[in-house]
Design an enzyme around this catalytic site. Structure first.
Site, mmCIF file in Angstrom:
data_model
loop_
_atom_site.group_PDB
_atom_site.id
_atom_site.type_symbol
_atom_site.label_atom_id
_atom_site.label_comp_id
_atom_site.label_asym_id
_atom_site.label_seq_id
_atom_site.Cartn_x
_atom_site.Cartn_y
_atom_site.Cartn_z
ATOM 1 N N ALA A 44 -100.196 52.286 -29.886
ATOM 2 C CA ALA A 44 -100.177 52.400 -31.244
ATOM 3 C C ALA A 44 -100.999 51.122 -31.817
ATOM 4 C CB ALA A 44 -98.752 52.581 -31.967
ATOM 5 N N GLY A 91 -94.736 57.675 -30.520
ATOM 6 C CA GLY A 91 -95.962 57.639 -29.194
ATOM 7 C C GLY A 91 -96.977 56.613 -29.958
ATOM 8 N N CYS A 92 -98.232 56.856 -29.465
ATOM 9 C CA CYS A 92 -99.335 56.375 -30.007
ATOM 10 C C CYS A 92 -99.624 56.393 -31.697
ATOM 11 C CB CYS A 92 -100.674 56.622 -29.263
ATOM 12 S SG CYS A 92 -100.425 56.187 -27.427
ATOM 13 N N SER A 93 -98.774 57.187 -32.180
ATOM 14 C CA SER A 93 -98.837 57.275 -33.825
ATOM 15 C C SER A 93 -97.938 56.447 -34.421
ATOM 16 C CB SER A 93 -98.792 58.765 -34.337
ATOM 17 O OG SER A 93 -99.865 59.682 -33.489
ATOM 18 N N SER A 94 -97.048 55.666 -33.629
ATOM 19 C CA SER A 94 -96.085 54.999 -33.979
ATOM 20 C C SER A 94 -96.493 53.983 -35.358
ATOM 21 C CB SER A 94 -95.500 54.026 -33.148
ATOM 22 O OG SER A 94 -94.626 54.851 -31.976
#
Length: 398
Positions: free
Chosen positions: A359, A176-179
């Site tokens: 991300a 997700g956006c932590s990639s």
């Protein structure tokens, strides 16, 4: 108390391996190059709302005939108040504002042509290599770490590797956006353990191609951007002025359905007619209020715990480069950490003009807001994403 997947376990294993080779210390690691590619085209809140509301006006009479409740309209002022977003940059503007389409027009390419996602990633990758003063031939691993990938295989990372002329290996990963932070976590530890010398983490985010512009909850949130960071080994006493040493990285996850996409190959075979796939209902969806509350609490706890492990507090950080999803959420996380409001100088924001670039956002904030830092000052790079997931990197300016 939140618990993160600490580097401690990996360090113990790697230390044992290094001791077997006669070494007593882990390799130091730095961010030697950062590249950012932002598309030229942009869309304002007002333009997006006008398109959405035109579609609602055309759709509501049809819903009334079926006895369905009317759809609510969107509002530019509310979007800015709720998220802090004023506009967003997009890879392709054509088609997004057409109420009969509401999706970008990005033509398919032949298999032997460079893919759209790889091309976007290459643009940022080359800038990161230029910033580092490193040839692509000296990169021995490419990781494509993004919230969304154009295809399962061949890996986009391998395509980028070929396009830039890197050697070694490549693989894709997503959280997700932590990639990007997850990719940095993996890259830093691979270099620290001696498995690779230079790792290029590339994060091309073409979110507008996966966004349902007919969903009032999410149609305004995302923008497109591509970033890349080069992770390198440092000598035992080496210092590179103007670059960051990575002190430590960490990650944390906890399952949640509050941000979800079901777009995948099983969507086709779940339908009565597998030759036709209903796409719109499988695109990004989220329970915004629940996400805001959950991630605010989790993000604050992760930051405090992660810094404490290294003898730091929020006050000892010169700068925070946080995930660029929601200005109010970031402000709340930092207020909980500091006990007071924190301004742009301490925690810079870029989402007002770029939207949520998934991300890529925290890396953009880092690239645009670090050159004034002094040697020895510390900063925290931290992103929050679907999963839920959180990634962090404690860094020292050299």
């Amino acid at each position: 108390m939140l618990r993160r997947t600490s580097e401690q376990g990996a360090s113990e294993i790697a230390n044992r391996n290094f001791n077997l080779r006669g070494s007593n210390a882990m390799t130091r690691v730095c961010v030697s190059g950062i590249g950012v590619e932002i598309p030229e085209a942009s869309i304002s809140n007002e333009e997006l709302v006008e398109s959405f509301n035109s579609w609602v006006d055309a759709e509501n009479p049809k819903r009334a005939e079926k006895g369905l409740p009317a759809l609510a309209k969107s509002d530019a002022g509310f979007i800015e108040h709720a998220s802090g977003i004023k506009r967003r940059h997009v890879y392709e503007r054509e088609g997004i504002l057409d109420p009969s389409r509401m999706a970008p027009r990005i033509p398919a390419r032949a298999d032997d042509d460079l893919s759209v996602m790889a091309e976007f990633g290459v643009a940022a990758a080359k800038k990161a290599l230029d910033h580092a003063g490193v040839s692509a031939r000296d990169v021995d691993l490419v990781i494509c770490a993004s919230a969304h990938h154009q295809r399962p295989y061949p890996a986009i990372a391998i395509e980028i590797q070929k396009a830039i002329g890197a050697v070694g290996a490549g693989f894709d990963m997503g959280l997700g956006c932590s990639s990007a932070l997850a990719g940095l976590h993996v890259a830093a530890n691979l270099v620290r353990a001696g498995a690779h010398r230079r790792v290029l983490v590339v994060t091309p985010e073409l979110i507008t191609a996966h966004l349902n512009f007919r969903d009032r909850q999410t149609h305004f949130i995302f923008g497109d951007a591509s970033v890349a960071v080069l992770i390198e080994a440092l000598g035992a006493s080496e210092e590179r002025p103007g670059r960051f040493e990575i002190v430590d990285t960490g990650s944390w996850t906890q399952f949640s359905n509050n941000i979800r996409t079901n777009f995948g190959f099983l969507s086709r075979v779940a339908q009565e007619d597998p030759s036709y796939m209903e796409i719109e209902g499988n695109l990004i969806k989220q329970n915004g209020n629940k996400v805001f509350k959950d991630v605010t609490i989790a993000g604050h706890q992760f930051i405090v715990d992660f810094l404490a492990e290294h003898g730091h507090t929020p006050e000892t950080m010169r700068r925070f480069w946080l995930h660029q999803a929601n200005a109010r959420m970031n402000a709340m996380i930092l207020k909980l950490a500091f006990g007071a409001e924190v301004g742009h100088d301490r925690a810079p924001m870029v989402l007002d003009r770029l939207g949520n670039t998934a991300a890529a956002g925290a890396i953009i904030a880092l690239k645009e807001n670090h050159e004034d830092m002094k040697p020895g000052e510390h900063g925290l790079l931290c992103a929050f994403g679907a999963g839920y997931s959180i990634g962090g990197a404690l860094m020292r300016m050299m």
